[in-house]
Design a protein around this motif. Sequence first.
Motif, PDB file in Angstrom:
ATOM      1  N   SER A  78       0.826  -1.213   0.000  1.00 13.44           N
ATOM      2  CA  SER A  78       0.000   0.000   0.000  1.00 13.44           C
ATOM      3  C   SER A  78       0.860   1.265   0.000  1.00 13.44           C
ATOM      4  N   TYR A  79       2.114   1.180   0.441  1.00 10.03           N
ATOM      5  CA  TYR A  79       3.025   2.328   0.422  1.00 10.03           C
ATOM      6  C   TYR A  79       3.733   2.481  -0.920  1.00 10.03           C
ATOM      7  N   VAL A  80       3.812   1.402  -1.693  1.00 11.42           N
ATOM      8  CA  VAL A  80       4.650   1.371  -2.896  1.00 11.42           C
ATOM      9  C   VAL A  80       3.934   2.004  -4.085  1.00 11.42           C
ATOM     10  N   ASN A  81       4.598   2.980  -4.707  1.00  3.42           N
ATOM     11  CA  ASN A  81       4.079   3.597  -5.935  1.00  3.42           C
ATOM     12  C   ASN A  81       4.617   2.890  -7.166  1.00  3.42           C
ATOM     13  N   GLU A  82       5.933   2.696  -7.189  1.00  7.23           N
ATOM     14  CA  GLU A  82       6.562   2.043  -8.330  1.00  7.23           C
ATOM     15  C   GLU A  82       7.989   1.662  -7.992  1.00  7.23           C
ATOM     16  N   ILE A  83       8.592   0.885  -8.876  1.00  7.54           N
ATOM     17  CA  ILE A  83       9.983   0.474  -8.759  1.00  7.54           C
ATOM     18  C   ILE A  83      10.691   0.972 -10.002  1.00  7.54           C
ATOM     19  N   ILE A  84      11.812   1.648  -9.795  1.00  7.64           N
ATOM     20  CA  ILE A  84      12.556   2.175 -10.939  1.00  7.64           C
ATOM     21  C   ILE A  84      14.012   1.723 -10.859  1.00  7.64           C
ATOM     22  N   LYS A 134       3.492   9.701   4.648  1.00  2.00           N
ATOM     23  CA  LYS A 134       3.090  10.999   5.202  1.00  2.00           C
ATOM     24  C   LYS A 134       2.929  12.025   4.091  1.00  2.00           C
ATOM     25  N   SER A 135       2.256  11.657   3.027  1.00  2.00           N
ATOM     26  CA  SER A 135       1.990  12.486   1.844  1.00  2.00           C
ATOM     27  C   SER A 135       3.259  12.990   1.147  1.00  2.00           C
ATOM     28  N   THR A 136       4.376  12.293   1.349  1.00  2.00           N
ATOM     29  CA  THR A 136       5.631  12.627   0.689  1.00  2.00           C
ATOM     30  C   THR A 136       6.121  11.411  -0.078  1.00  2.00           C
ATOM     31  N   MET A 137       6.574  11.625  -1.300  1.00  2.00           N
ATOM     32  CA  MET A 137       7.169  10.527  -2.065  1.00  2.00           C
ATOM     33  C   MET A 137       8.651  10.449  -1.728  1.00  2.00           C
ATOM     34  N   ILE A 138       9.111   9.232  -1.448  1.00  3.52           N
ATOM     35  CA  ILE A 138      10.498   8.975  -1.071  1.00  3.52           C
ATOM     36  C   ILE A 138      10.983   7.779  -1.864  1.00  3.52           C
ATOM     37  N   GLY A 139      12.237   7.798  -2.272  1.00  3.19           N
ATOM     38  CA  GLY A 139      12.834   6.651  -2.939  1.00  3.19           C
ATOM     39  C   GLY A 139      13.711   5.883  -1.964  1.00  3.19           C
ATOM     40  N   LEU A 140      13.582   4.565  -1.953  1.00  4.72           N
ATOM     41  CA  LEU A 140      14.411   3.704  -1.115  1.00  4.72           C
ATOM     42  C   LEU A 140      15.337   2.899  -2.013  1.00  4.72           C
ATOM     43  N   ILE A 141      16.636   3.091  -1.859  1.00  5.98           N
ATOM     44  CA  ILE A 141      17.606   2.320  -2.633  1.00  5.98           C
ATOM     45  C   ILE A 141      17.781   0.978  -1.951  1.00  5.98           C
ATOM     46  N   ILE A 183       9.036  -3.785   7.774  1.00  2.63           N
ATOM     47  CA  ILE A 183       9.398  -2.452   8.252  1.00  2.63           C
ATOM     48  C   ILE A 183       8.215  -1.495   8.185  1.00  2.63           C
ATOM     49  N   ASP A 184       8.245  -0.531   9.083  1.00  4.24           N
ATOM     50  CA  ASP A 184       7.248   0.529   9.128  1.00  4.24           C
ATOM     51  C   ASP A 184       7.873   1.748   8.459  1.00  4.24           C
ATOM     52  N   PRO A 185       7.463   2.075   7.226  1.00  5.33           N
ATOM     53  CA  PRO A 185       8.094   3.182   6.516  1.00  5.33           C
ATOM     54  C   PRO A 185       7.923   4.523   7.213  1.00  5.33           C
ATOM     55  N   GLU A 186       6.890   4.662   8.027  1.00  5.25           N
ATOM     56  CA  GLU A 186       6.689   5.934   8.727  1.00  5.25           C
ATOM     57  C   GLU A 186       7.747   6.146   9.797  1.00  5.25           C
ATOM     58  N   LYS A 187       8.323   5.067  10.328  1.00  2.36           N
ATOM     59  CA  LYS A 187       9.409   5.190  11.299  1.00  2.36           C
ATOM     60  C   LYS A 187      10.758   5.303  10.599  1.00  2.36           C
ATOM     61  N   LEU A 188      10.810   4.855   9.359  1.00  2.00           N
ATOM     62  CA  LEU A 188      12.041   4.911   8.576  1.00  2.00           C
ATOM     63  C   LEU A 188      12.377   6.351   8.186  1.00  2.00           C
ATOM     64  N   ILE A 189      11.342   7.142   7.976  1.00  5.56           N
ATOM     65  CA  ILE A 189      11.499   8.522   7.522  1.00  5.56           C
ATOM     66  C   ILE A 189      11.264   9.464   8.697  1.00  5.56           C
ATOM     67  N   GLN A 234      10.642  13.228  10.175  1.00  2.97           N
ATOM     68  CA  GLN A 234      10.037  14.473   9.701  1.00  2.97           C
ATOM     69  C   GLN A 234      11.099  15.540   9.441  1.00  2.97           C
ATOM     70  N   GLU A 235      12.124  15.599  10.299  1.00  5.73           N
ATOM     71  CA  GLU A 235      13.191  16.594  10.109  1.00  5.73           C
ATOM     72  C   GLU A 235      13.901  16.380   8.773  1.00  5.73           C
ATOM     73  N   ASP A 236      14.048  15.098   8.376  1.00  6.95           N
ATOM     74  CA  ASP A 236      14.722  14.790   7.117  1.00  6.95           C
ATOM     75  C   ASP A 236      13.896  15.286   5.936  1.00  6.95           C
ATOM     76  N   THR A 237      12.595  15.012   5.949  1.00  6.40           N
ATOM     77  CA  THR A 237      11.760  15.442   4.822  1.00  6.40           C
ATOM     78  C   THR A 237      11.682  16.963   4.766  1.00  6.40           C
ATOM     79  N   ASP A 238      11.655  17.614   5.927  1.00  2.28           N
ATOM     80  CA  ASP A 238      11.637  19.082   5.955  1.00  2.28           C
ATOM     81  C   ASP A 238      12.921  19.653   5.360  1.00  2.28           C
ATOM     82  N   ALA A 239      14.080  19.076   5.744  1.00  2.00           N
ATOM     83  CA  ALA A 239      15.371  19.558   5.231  1.00  2.00           C
ATOM     84  C   ALA A 239      15.487  19.368   3.736  1.00  2.00           C
TER      85      ALA A 239
END
Length: 175
Positions: A43-49, A103-110, A155-161, A163-168
């Motif tokens: 449910s968190y996954v948008n796509e794989i690139i 959290k309404s932000t798109m993030i890429g996980l390598i 894993i819980d992606p919300e704990k992986l990210i 908030q300070e990181d996304t703000d920066a």
Amino acid sequence: MAEELLEKEGTGESEELLEEGDSEKDKFMTFQTGKEFFGISISYVNEIIAMQPIAAIPDVEDYIKGLINLRGKIIPVIDVRARFKMEPCEYTDRTCIIVISVKSTMIGLIVEGIAEVDTISNDSIVPPPTLGRKEEHNKYVYGLARTGDTVKLLIDPEKLIRQEDTDAVEEDSRN
């Protein structure tokens, strides 16, 4: 399905495949990092690139590798190995980026490689042990599930990210 998603990336069909899987309950995108297998709810996954050039960002945590431009959208990219404080390794042709929405932000996980899409029912997920929780990535793991011969760390992606990181990253991408 993971290979199908990689092969069809860029054709628009990868989004279709994920939408089909998105409606299915208990589906997890599993991937390998180091010797361990991890799972993230589909449910968190948008796509794989495939890996692509990453623009570095100064003065951020070492696990934030930078920004990518995905069809005009600027997305921060995190190296999962670095986030879990594992030894770094070279990227290969199997290394890819899982684009997730948190959290309404798109993030890429390598990640080092996609394993598969697994069906893991809630009743087969057990909480991680509380003893010996010295490894950094355990705080991101909410459950363990055995599929076949392997144990997947969910894993819980919300704990992986953080908030300070996304703000920066957002502030840096605006500049």
